[in-house]
Design an enzyme around this catalytic site. Sequence first.
Site, mmCIF file in Angstrom:
data_model
loop_
_atom_site.group_PDB
_atom_site.id
_atom_site.type_symbol
_atom_site.label_atom_id
_atom_site.label_comp_id
_atom_site.label_asym_id
_atom_site.label_seq_id
_atom_site.Cartn_x
_atom_site.Cartn_y
_atom_site.Cartn_z
ATOM 1 N N GLY A 1 1.136 5.593 12.688
ATOM 2 C CA GLY A 1 1.457 4.291 13.232
ATOM 3 C C GLY A 1 0.849 3.908 14.449
ATOM 4 O O GLY A 1 0.774 2.751 14.645
ATOM 5 N N CYS B 1 12.952 11.138 7.434
ATOM 6 C CA CYS B 1 12.680 10.726 8.837
ATOM 7 C C CYS B 1 14.134 11.197 9.835
ATOM 8 O O CYS B 1 13.843 11.567 10.850
ATOM 9 C CB CYS B 1 12.241 9.441 8.960
ATOM 10 S SG CYS B 1 13.276 8.196 8.145
ATOM 11 N N GLY C 1 5.874 5.759 8.234
ATOM 12 C CA GLY C 1 5.024 7.178 8.117
ATOM 13 C C GLY C 1 5.012 7.760 9.342
ATOM 14 O O GLY C 1 5.794 7.647 10.218
ATOM 15 N N LYS D 1 0.850 -1.184 -0.008
ATOM 16 C CA LYS D 1 -0.022 -0.137 -0.072
ATOM 17 C C LYS D 1 0.874 1.143 0.069
ATOM 18 O O LYS D 1 1.406 1.787 1.049
ATOM 19 C CB LYS D 1 -0.798 0.029 1.252
ATOM 20 C CG LYS D 1 -1.439 1.254 1.581
ATOM 21 C CD LYS D 1 -2.295 1.851 0.821
ATOM 22 C CE LYS D 1 -2.772 3.423 1.090
ATOM 23 N NZ LYS D 1 -1.629 4.169 0.691
ATOM 24 N N GLU E 1 8.296 2.132 11.541
ATOM 25 C CA GLU E 1 9.297 3.192 11.298
ATOM 26 C C GLU E 1 8.770 4.661 11.282
ATOM 27 O O GLU E 1 8.061 4.967 10.176
ATOM 28 C CB GLU E 1 10.078 2.954 10.006
ATOM 29 C CG GLU E 1 10.955 1.775 9.940
ATOM 30 C CD GLU E 1 12.230 1.613 10.781
ATOM 31 O OE1 GLU E 1 12.398 2.498 11.591
ATOM 32 O OE2 GLU E 1 12.988 0.487 10.727
ATOM 33 N N GLU F 1 8.147 17.195 14.946
ATOM 34 C CA GLU F 1 8.667 16.974 13.284
ATOM 35 C C GLU F 1 7.997 17.824 12.464
ATOM 36 O O GLU F 1 6.796 17.857 12.146
ATOM 37 C CB GLU F 1 8.256 15.489 13.076
ATOM 38 C CG GLU F 1 9.051 15.055 11.975
ATOM 39 C CD GLU F 1 8.804 13.593 11.550
ATOM 40 O OE1 GLU F 1 7.720 13.152 11.421
ATOM 41 O OE2 GLU F 1 9.746 12.994 11.113
HETATM 42 P P1 NAD Z 1 1.507 8.937 6.925
HETATM 43 O O1 NAD Z 1 1.579 8.371 8.165
HETATM 44 O O2 NAD Z 1 0.685 10.243 6.579
HETATM 45 O O3 NAD Z 1 1.306 7.950 5.719
HETATM 46 C C1 NAD Z 1 1.982 7.150 5.502
HETATM 47 C C2 NAD Z 1 1.285 6.000 4.839
HETATM 48 O O4 NAD Z 1 0.153 5.497 5.890
HETATM 49 C C3 NAD Z 1 0.624 6.322 3.510
HETATM 50 O O5 NAD Z 1 0.661 5.214 2.619
HETATM 51 C C4 NAD Z 1 -1.029 6.391 3.999
HETATM 52 O O6 NAD Z 1 -1.923 6.094 2.967
HETATM 53 C C5 NAD Z 1 -0.893 5.328 4.933
HETATM 54 N N1 NAD Z 1 -2.159 5.462 6.028
HETATM 55 C C6 NAD Z 1 -2.679 6.594 6.385
HETATM 56 N N2 NAD Z 1 -3.874 6.358 7.257
HETATM 57 C C7 NAD Z 1 -3.671 4.914 7.351
HETATM 58 C C8 NAD Z 1 -4.780 3.952 7.919
HETATM 59 N N3 NAD Z 1 -5.713 4.555 8.886
HETATM 60 N N4 NAD Z 1 -4.357 2.818 7.861
HETATM 61 C C9 NAD Z 1 -3.264 2.500 7.059
HETATM 62 N N5 NAD Z 1 -2.747 3.252 6.343
HETATM 63 C C10 NAD Z 1 -2.856 4.602 6.497
HETATM 64 O O7 NAD Z 1 2.907 9.644 6.465
HETATM 65 P P2 NAD Z 1 3.590 10.456 5.343
HETATM 66 O O8 NAD Z 1 3.090 11.843 5.683
HETATM 67 O O9 NAD Z 1 3.467 9.523 3.937
HETATM 68 O O10 NAD Z 1 5.057 10.351 5.535
HETATM 69 C C11 NAD Z 1 5.867 11.116 6.357
HETATM 70 C C12 NAD Z 1 5.966 10.596 7.634
HETATM 71 O O11 NAD Z 1 6.773 9.284 7.490
HETATM 72 C C13 NAD Z 1 6.833 11.258 8.634
HETATM 73 O O12 NAD Z 1 6.497 11.454 9.981
HETATM 74 C C14 NAD Z 1 8.330 10.789 8.568
HETATM 75 O O13 NAD Z 1 9.067 11.057 9.648
HETATM 76 C C15 NAD Z 1 7.921 8.975 8.278
HETATM 77 N N6 NAD Z 1 9.177 8.608 7.803
HETATM 78 C C16 NAD Z 1 9.665 7.588 8.654
HETATM 79 C C17 NAD Z 1 10.665 6.914 8.232
HETATM 80 C C18 NAD Z 1 11.369 5.890 9.199
HETATM 81 O O14 NAD Z 1 11.984 5.100 8.573
HETATM 82 N N7 NAD Z 1 11.497 6.159 10.448
HETATM 83 C C19 NAD Z 1 11.274 7.030 6.870
HETATM 84 C C20 NAD Z 1 10.470 7.846 6.129
HETATM 85 C C21 NAD Z 1 9.438 8.708 6.594
#
Ligand code: NAD
Length: 495
Positions: free
Chosen positions: A236, A287, A231, A178, A253, A388
Amino acid sequence: MSDLARFHNVVNGQPCASTTGRWLASVNPYTGKAWAEVPQCGPDDADAAVQAAWRAFTKGPWATMSATARGKLLRRLADLIARDAEKLAEIEVKDNGKLLAEMSAQVRYVPEWFHYFGGLADKIEGGVIPSDKPDVFNYTKREPLGVVVCITPWNSPLMLLTWKLAPALAAGNTVVIKPSEFTSCSALALMELVKEAGFPDGVINTVTGFGAEVGPTLVENPQVSKVAFTGGDATGAAIYAQAAKHIKHVTLELGGKSPNIVFDDANLDDAVKGAISGIFAASGQTCIAGSRLLVQRSVYEEVSERVVAFASTARLGDPMERTTQVGPITTQPQREKVLGYIDIAKQEGARCLLGGGTPKDPALGEGWFVEPTIFGDVNNSMRIAREEVFGPVLSIIPFEDEDEAVEIANDTIYGLASGVWTKDMRRAFKMADRIRAGTVWVNTYRAVSFLAPFGGYKKSGIGRESGQAAIDEYLQTKCVWINLAEGIPDPFVIR
Ligand code: NAD
């Protein structure tokens, strides 16, 4: 039918649109215009993808394939990604606006994960347990979990997907991908290579669309054994709670507020470059961004001035141009969020040393840019230092000595990464011991490798990706007892 490039999902090896009949535009952050579209899936599509993955796990050729053959498929996929790296990198840039130079280096590195985990596939070994009972042969097997759902964000779509996909497949699981609704195209383009590599149908499936619409069906599906998520921490936490209801495995993550710490004995030329690459690479949308620059008070003014001077030379522009150094923000809502944090920092009394808004250059057109922004005199209790931002915004915070540096560094809900700049190796080791984060870089920043475990402490996550530790996240241990004795003793006689 629109004239946009169309990418399809793949379920059970078949390219497909969504059952909703809707399409979701993928917008180029540099032009502000749609360039492609992907299916906007609903719960039925999510369910079909899980069913396909479950069938492939239980009945298809994958279930009986040797681990060596599995490894070969992963390595073949690695070669195909290497062959098409430039094409995939261009898709990434059109989707997320990061620099072509960075995305092409990143996609060229992705095959290493498939080679590494492909090689590991047939080295997953159980053990023979020395039994304390007579006539018993007791051994363990390492088995795959089942169907793994991989949910990824928009900032490094293929790379972060690969960190999950490669170990999950090497361990023998089947997968539903996804991708982020903002950057789905590269995952769907990857599926063409999955087909070409010869993976059996249903081993890897995709579901595009909004997380809120398809996420719960994926996460709560009883046939899904694990969710591997990268994400934001709020998403998360929601996924963790849903997974908990069904006692599923998770890897999370999440976000970070990483300290990048400069001591007065450091090579300041290097430290300044490390500070810049820590925050302005990918326009701060990583991140691991070193968004809190902690500088020893004796060199605070000098380092601040040098970082500001260096950052002010950054060339903003078209991410496809090799000379561009800072690209746009990936999504419009994210740009609004970053600008909101800049306002908050100003209201809280941080001193804006550079940037602080959107660039005025008309050549940047409709792109979603934010100026490289630096705040001085930041106090670690300000929101700009605690939350963040995920954008090109650096907070510079002074400290007196090692103890105070550690205190400020660890005073955060996150613990993903950190940097230490010093020539004193005693200090380097001591700091590495005392910082509560999954990664400590000394005299470098942003290094990652397929060989090295990556993951967070505290609210930055659970589990590790890359390196040998990652394969364990996709396996479970079965313990087998074989009774070699003749005859079973009387069950009512306890011995
Ligand atoms: P996000 O949490 O908005 O979305 C991430 C994913 O989750 C997307 O595919 C989204 O469609 C999905 N999602 C959203 N709601 C959901 C639900 N209820 N159920 C299942 N899936 C759902 O994050 P983003 O804005 O896409 O990315 C930015 C974030 O990612 C930042 O906080 C960043 O720190 C984090 N990030 C972490 C790492 C790491 O390795 N620790 C790496 C890159 C990004």
